[in-house]
Enzyme design. Structure first.
Site, PDB file in Angstrom:
ATOM      1  N   CYS A  22      34.216  92.528  34.683  1.00 57.78           N
ATOM      2  CA  CYS A  22      35.495  91.971  34.285  1.00 57.78           C
ATOM      3  C   CYS A  22      35.229  90.705  33.477  1.00 57.78           C
ATOM      4  O   CYS A  22      34.326  89.932  33.765  1.00 57.78           O
ATOM      5  CB  CYS A  22      36.426  91.611  35.431  1.00 57.78           C
ATOM      6  SG  CYS A  22      36.847  93.002  36.463  1.00 57.78           S
ATOM      7  N   ARG A  73      31.727  93.291  29.395  1.00 61.97           N
ATOM      8  CA  ARG A  73      31.772  93.092  30.844  1.00 61.97           C
ATOM      9  C   ARG A  73      32.596  94.150  31.562  1.00 61.97           C
ATOM     10  O   ARG A  73      32.623  94.203  32.788  1.00 61.97           O
ATOM     11  CB  ARG A  73      32.339  91.710  31.164  1.00 61.97           C
ATOM     12  CG  ARG A  73      31.524  90.572  30.589  1.00 61.97           C
ATOM     13  CD  ARG A  73      32.157  89.258  30.925  1.00 61.97           C
ATOM     14  NE  ARG A  73      32.151  89.022  32.347  1.00 61.97           N
ATOM     15  CZ  ARG A  73      31.167  88.464  33.025  1.00 61.97           C
ATOM     16  NH1 ARG A  73      30.090  88.069  32.400  1.00 61.97           N
ATOM     17  NH2 ARG A  73      31.249  88.286  34.315  1.00 61.97           N
ATOM     18  N   TRP A 100      36.550  95.921  34.757  1.00 57.24           N
ATOM     19  CA  TRP A 100      35.602  96.929  35.238  1.00 57.24           C
ATOM     20  C   TRP A 100      36.035  97.207  36.670  1.00 57.24           C
ATOM     21  O   TRP A 100      35.940  96.353  37.543  1.00 57.24           O
ATOM     22  CB  TRP A 100      34.171  96.406  35.197  1.00 57.24           C
ATOM     23  CG  TRP A 100      33.156  97.444  35.555  1.00 57.24           C
ATOM     24  CD1 TRP A 100      32.679  98.431  34.739  1.00 57.24           C
ATOM     25  CD2 TRP A 100      32.488  97.604  36.813  1.00 57.24           C
ATOM     26  NE1 TRP A 100      31.760  99.196  35.420  1.00 57.24           N
ATOM     27  CE2 TRP A 100      31.627  98.717  36.696  1.00 57.24           C
ATOM     28  CE3 TRP A 100      32.538  96.934  38.020  1.00 57.24           C
ATOM     29  CZ2 TRP A 100      30.815  99.156  37.733  1.00 57.24           C
ATOM     30  CZ3 TRP A 100      31.732  97.379  39.063  1.00 57.24           C
ATOM     31  CH2 TRP A 100      30.883  98.470  38.911  1.00 57.24           C
ATOM     32  N   ASN A 144      38.105  87.677  38.176  1.00 57.27           N
ATOM     33  CA  ASN A 144      36.841  88.413  38.139  1.00 57.27           C
ATOM     34  C   ASN A 144      36.123  88.136  39.448  1.00 57.27           C
ATOM     35  O   ASN A 144      35.959  86.975  39.823  1.00 57.27           O
ATOM     36  CB  ASN A 144      35.989  87.924  36.956  1.00 57.27           C
ATOM     37  CG  ASN A 144      34.566  88.437  37.034  1.00 57.27           C
ATOM     38  OD1 ASN A 144      34.320  89.521  37.556  1.00 57.27           O
ATOM     39  ND2 ASN A 144      33.619  87.670  36.523  1.00 57.27           N
ATOM     40  N   GLY A 145      35.718  89.184  40.150  1.00 51.94           N
ATOM     41  CA  GLY A 145      35.034  89.006  41.430  1.00 51.94           C
ATOM     42  C   GLY A 145      35.575  90.006  42.428  1.00 51.94           C
ATOM     43  O   GLY A 145      36.219  90.986  42.049  1.00 51.94           O
ATOM     44  N   GLU A 203      12.001 103.213  32.538  1.00 55.74           N
ATOM     45  CA  GLU A 203      12.947 102.511  31.670  1.00 55.74           C
ATOM     46  C   GLU A 203      13.456 103.453  30.571  1.00 55.74           C
ATOM     47  O   GLU A 203      14.651 103.455  30.243  1.00 55.74           O
ATOM     48  CB  GLU A 203      12.255 101.265  31.087  1.00 55.74           C
ATOM     49  CG  GLU A 203      13.068 100.475  30.070  1.00 55.74           C
ATOM     50  CD  GLU A 203      14.408  99.978  30.579  1.00 55.74           C
ATOM     51  OE1 GLU A 203      14.688 100.036  31.784  1.00 55.74           O
ATOM     52  OE2 GLU A 203      15.218  99.559  29.725  1.00 55.74           O
ATOM     53  N   LYS A 231      17.351 104.520  30.022  1.00 53.58           N
ATOM     54  CA  LYS A 231      18.057 104.361  28.742  1.00 53.58           C
ATOM     55  C   LYS A 231      18.731 105.667  28.350  1.00 53.58           C
ATOM     56  O   LYS A 231      19.879 105.681  27.915  1.00 53.58           O
ATOM     57  CB  LYS A 231      17.098 103.944  27.613  1.00 53.58           C
ATOM     58  CG  LYS A 231      16.592 102.537  27.604  1.00 53.58           C
ATOM     59  CD  LYS A 231      17.615 101.481  27.291  1.00 53.58           C
ATOM     60  CE  LYS A 231      18.290 100.983  28.520  1.00 53.58           C
ATOM     61  NZ  LYS A 231      17.674  99.907  29.261  1.00 53.58           N
ATOM     62  N   GLU A 274      21.769 106.413  30.655  1.00 52.60           N
ATOM     63  CA  GLU A 274      22.870 105.464  30.464  1.00 52.60           C
ATOM     64  C   GLU A 274      23.711 105.756  29.237  1.00 52.60           C
ATOM     65  O   GLU A 274      24.931 105.704  29.288  1.00 52.60           O
ATOM     66  CB  GLU A 274      22.283 104.070  30.210  1.00 52.60           C
ATOM     67  CG  GLU A 274      22.104 103.193  31.372  1.00 52.60           C
ATOM     68  CD  GLU A 274      21.574 101.857  30.904  1.00 52.60           C
ATOM     69  OE1 GLU A 274      22.278 100.877  31.082  1.00 52.60           O
ATOM     70  OE2 GLU A 274      20.455 101.785  30.345  1.00 52.60           O
ATOM     71  N   HIS A 286       3.400 117.838  42.635  1.00 51.39           N
ATOM     72  CA  HIS A 286       3.887 117.758  44.019  1.00 51.39           C
ATOM     73  C   HIS A 286       5.365 118.104  44.124  1.00 51.39           C
ATOM     74  O   HIS A 286       6.005 117.744  45.100  1.00 51.39           O
ATOM     75  CB  HIS A 286       3.609 116.358  44.584  1.00 51.39           C
ATOM     76  CG  HIS A 286       2.151 116.047  44.634  1.00 51.39           C
ATOM     77  ND1 HIS A 286       1.273 116.709  45.454  1.00 51.39           N
ATOM     78  CD2 HIS A 286       1.404 115.186  43.896  1.00 51.39           C
ATOM     79  CE1 HIS A 286       0.048 116.249  45.256  1.00 51.39           C
ATOM     80  NE2 HIS A 286       0.101 115.332  44.303  1.00 51.39           N
ATOM     81  N   LYS A 329      28.140  95.314  31.460  1.00 51.77           N
ATOM     82  CA  LYS A 329      26.900  94.588  31.189  1.00 51.77           C
ATOM     83  C   LYS A 329      26.462  93.702  32.347  1.00 51.77           C
ATOM     84  O   LYS A 329      25.306  93.668  32.704  1.00 51.77           O
ATOM     85  CB  LYS A 329      27.133  93.733  29.945  1.00 51.77           C
ATOM     86  CG  LYS A 329      25.920  92.984  29.466  1.00 51.77           C
ATOM     87  CD  LYS A 329      25.003  93.898  28.722  1.00 51.77           C
ATOM     88  CE  LYS A 329      23.687  93.252  28.372  1.00 51.77           C
ATOM     89  NZ  LYS A 329      22.660  94.270  28.164  1.00 51.77           N
TER      90      LYS A 329
HETATM   91  C1  F6R Z   1      20.265  98.885  31.997  1.00 52.76           C
HETATM   92  C2  F6R Z   1      20.756  97.578  32.385  1.00 52.76           C
HETATM   93  C3  F6R Z   1      20.934  97.301  33.831  1.00 52.76           C
HETATM   94  C4  F6R Z   1      20.575  95.836  34.127  1.00 52.76           C
HETATM   95  C5  F6R Z   1      20.887  95.498  35.585  1.00 52.76           C
HETATM   96  C6  F6R Z   1      20.465  94.084  35.933  1.00 52.76           C
HETATM   97  O1  F6R Z   1      20.168  99.012  30.615  1.00 52.76           O
HETATM   98  O2  F6R Z   1      21.031  96.756  31.559  1.00 52.76           O
HETATM   99  O3  F6R Z   1      20.182  98.169  34.621  1.00 52.76           O
HETATM  100  O4  F6R Z   1      19.222  95.633  33.858  1.00 52.76           O
HETATM  101  O5  F6R Z   1      22.258  95.629  35.806  1.00 52.76           O
HETATM  102  O6  F6R Z   1      21.079  93.153  35.106  1.00 52.76           O
HETATM  103  P1  F6R Z   1      20.489  91.722  34.888  1.00 52.76           P
HETATM  104  O7  F6R Z   1      19.196  91.834  34.193  1.00 52.76           O
HETATM  105  O8  F6R Z   1      21.517  91.000  34.077  1.00 52.76           O
HETATM  106  O9  F6R Z   1      20.318  91.106  36.260  1.00 52.76           O
END
Ligand code: F6R
Length: 611
Positions: free
Chosen positions: A2, A27, A75, A100-101, A484, A488, A491, A507, A606
């Site tokens: 949010c 956000r 969000w 927000n929270g 990773e 990606k 996501e 396995h 994010k």
């Molecule tokens: C994936 C991504 C998330 C963040 C995770 C932690 O692309 O961005 O998995 O890495 O939410 O976020 P931070 O690094 O801001 O603590």
């Protein structure tokens, strides 16, 4: 999660609120809304399900104008994404709130308020806040500021709030605890927002509220009170960031821009931190040098992509710095007992510095006997940095695309600096330190070369457009790189992807292999290459389609079912950083083919400031 924005000014503020929402959309984008006090001091509100552009459309038919207002991009946590659940929430046409929270005691408050006769129009936890403030003003006779102070004192959980009322036009009251909020200081106008980027078009001057602060804002004044109600002064900081520092420029997506920014971001992260081929200890904090001598072990805690960076660091710490390292995802770490060995350095990794689980784990850790706490973070004013004893900033610049790219590679760079600084105390030879620091300095140029593979990777991505699953393989420190890459892909393209250490294939996961399951492998020319080759043959023999990113000199050959793309020859230590780049490009192009919303993939946001 949010985003909130607010303004109190002598001019009409709707354009400021809308622009702020667009900049905060990363956000959350389940719904958006604005409330202002109009020229007759009535509350006027517009809301829309979905993105801010939907709200803009609503406002084209019903324009809102006012000199004080609040706005929100959501969000969803409590209640589905819907118009009814969109903020701002209003009570009896007199008080409006954005939040927000998460309010943990919302059920108790809701039950009491229902008994008092309030009808609830949403499923959100936020709505209890607005009813409580309203009642404290009408029944309790409090003014808006006192009503907000009294309300936050009974809230359990996390909040950043913006509140306005028809009873007190020209006043915007804000409060924060556990969720981020900044005040933007203008000339006879003031703003609030979840981050400074939302307001860079209006001001470069910011006040960062402390936990529990409440601020009483008017166009010509700001008065701040701490959690106990004492008037306090909070410093104004000036940022050098330009208004356009969070804009897309000529790129199609923020993610594309951020992938291409990595050489520069890495140079920035390294600047001033390597002198004469040695890592500068003071980069971590003025007193870090002496304290590092006593570090015997490292505990890393992080989430998501940042957790993957931590996994690579574990390999590095144990092989280069000769130090044992434990790593755990923050949401697990915080809910179980730990045995802390003497001399353990507690490291959090977080792009945003606001991730609720990581922040909570850090707060717990501070009472658990760790020797020191260090944050690897991209946002200097963030809660995690403020809670940590030391911080090493990644200097990646604003990362807006929800999928983390340049934040990850700069985290790896920062972690490698840490590994070298600690390693020097544990037998890492000066020649080896010089070799690694040279590799780091060279890295931006190497990455520029890897970025040139873009068009070939785009061709490969065509093979993923109609697939529902993919496997990613790596060995050693390339295993977290494969994780990773898989993260990606899932996501942003919504293709289900799993990563395995290649030796694990036999396995179980080998059962999944067929021509519908592309297998991506990262294969630098290291001592595990021969082992990896055997694992790849296992896939090939079962009709799997292999997509291998291999070192220029790796003895691997293309064959039916085996595609190979040569990544420029690289040094082993920095290889995890280099091999991340083609995996980012592959997922980006796969997402373009699938036609997904690359920068704002469904269900995600994010900055994960809720548990
Ligand atoms: C994936 C991504 C998330 C963040 C995770 C932690 O692309 O961005 O998995 O890495 O939410 O976020 P931070 O690094 O801001 O603590």
């Amino acid at each position: 999660m949010c985003g909130i924005v607010g303004a109190v000014a002598h001019r009409l503020v709707t354009p400021v609120l809308l622009e702020g929402l667009k900049r905060l959309e990363y956000r959350g984008y389940d719904s958006a809304g604005i409330a202002v006090l109009d020229s007759t001091n009535q509350l006027a509100r517009a809301r829309a399900k979905g993105k801010v552009r939907g709200l803009e459309e609503v406002m084209q038919t019903t324009p809102l104008n006012g000199r004080v207002g609040i706005a929100h991009t959501r969000w969803a946590t409590h209640g589905v994404p819907s118009l009814e659940n969109a903020h701002p929430h209003i009570c009896r046409d007199t008080v409006a709130v954005v939040h927000n929270g998460i309010i943990e005691n919302h059920e108790t408050l809701r039950a009491e308020q229902k008994r008092k006769g309030h009808n609830f129009s949403s499923e959100t936890d936020t709505e209890v806040i607005v009813h409580e403030i309203h009642d404290k003003m009408t029944d309790g006779g409090l003014d808006l500021l006192a009503a907000v102070q009294a309300t936050v004192s009974i809230l359990e959980g996390a909040y950043a709030l913006g509140v306005i009322s028809t009873e007190e036009p020209g006043r915007l009251v804000t409060a924060r605890k556990g969720s981020p909020l900044v005040i933007g200081v203008g000339e006879r106008e003031h703003f609030i927002a979840s981050d400074i980027f939302a307001l860079l078009g209006e001001t470069q001057r910011f006040i960062f509220l402390e936990e529990g602060d409440v601020a009483d804002m008017r166009a010509d004044s700001i008065t701040i009170y701490d959690e106990d109600g004492n008037k306090v002064e909070r410093p104004i900081s000036e940022t050098k960031l330009a208004a356009d520092s969070a804009e897309k420029g000529s790129y199609r997506h923020y993610m594309e821009k951020e992938i291409y920014e990595q050489p520069q971001a890495i140079s920035n992260t390294l600047e001033g931190r390597i002198i004469n081929e040695k890592v500068v200890d003071e980069s971590f904090g003025p007193d870090a040098s002496a304290a590092f001598d006593l570090v015997k072990r490292v505990q890393i805690v992080a989430c998501g992509t940042s957790f993957h960076a931590g996994m690579v660091a574990k390999y590095w710490l144990e092989s280069i710095a000769n130090l044992p390292c434990d790593i755990e995802v923050a949401s697990e770490y915080r809910y179980r007992p730990h045995i802390v060995s003497e001399g353990t350095l507690f490291v959090t990794i977080s792009q945003s510095g606001e991730t609720a689980d990581t922040l909570a784990a850090l707060k717990e850790a501070k009472n658990m006997g760790y020797a020191h706490t260090l944050a690897i973070c991209n946002v200097p004013e963030s809660s995690i940095v403020r809670e940590s004893e030391w911080a090493l900033m990644t200097r990646a610049g604003p990362e807006i695309g929800v999928a983390s790219t340049k934040a990850f590679t700069t985290q790896l760079v920062a972690l490698l600096l840490l590994v070298v600084a600690l390693g020097r105390r544990n037998g890492l030879k000066a020649e080896k330190e010089a070799q690694i620091t040279r590799q780091l300095i060279n890295l931006p140029a190497e990455i520029e070369q890897v970025l040139e593979l873009d068009q070939e990777i785009k061709q490969w991505a065509k093979c993923f457009g109609d697939k529902h699953h993919a496997l990613y393989l790596g060995r050693g420190e390339q295993y977290p790189v494969a994780m990773e890459g898989a993260l990606k892909l899932k996501e942003i393209s919504y293709i289900h992807a799993e990563a395995y250490p290649a030796g694990e294939l036999k396995h179980g996961p080998l059962a999944l292999i067929d021509e519908e399951m592309p297998v991506v492998a990262v294969a630098p020319n290291n001592e595990l290459l021969e082992k990896l080759k055997s694992n790849l043959q296992e896939v090939q023999a079962r009709g799997g389609q292999l997509f291998v990113f291999a070192d220029a000199n790796a003895p691997l050959d293309a064959a039916p079912g085996v595609k190979i793309l040569r990544v420029a020859e690289t040094d082993e230590v920095v290889a995890p950083i280099v091999y991340t780049i083609p995996l980012q490009l592959l997922s980006y192009h796969a997402a373009l083919i699938k036609g997904t919303d690359v920068d704002q993939p469904r269900n995600l946001a994010k900055s994960v400031t809720v548990e």
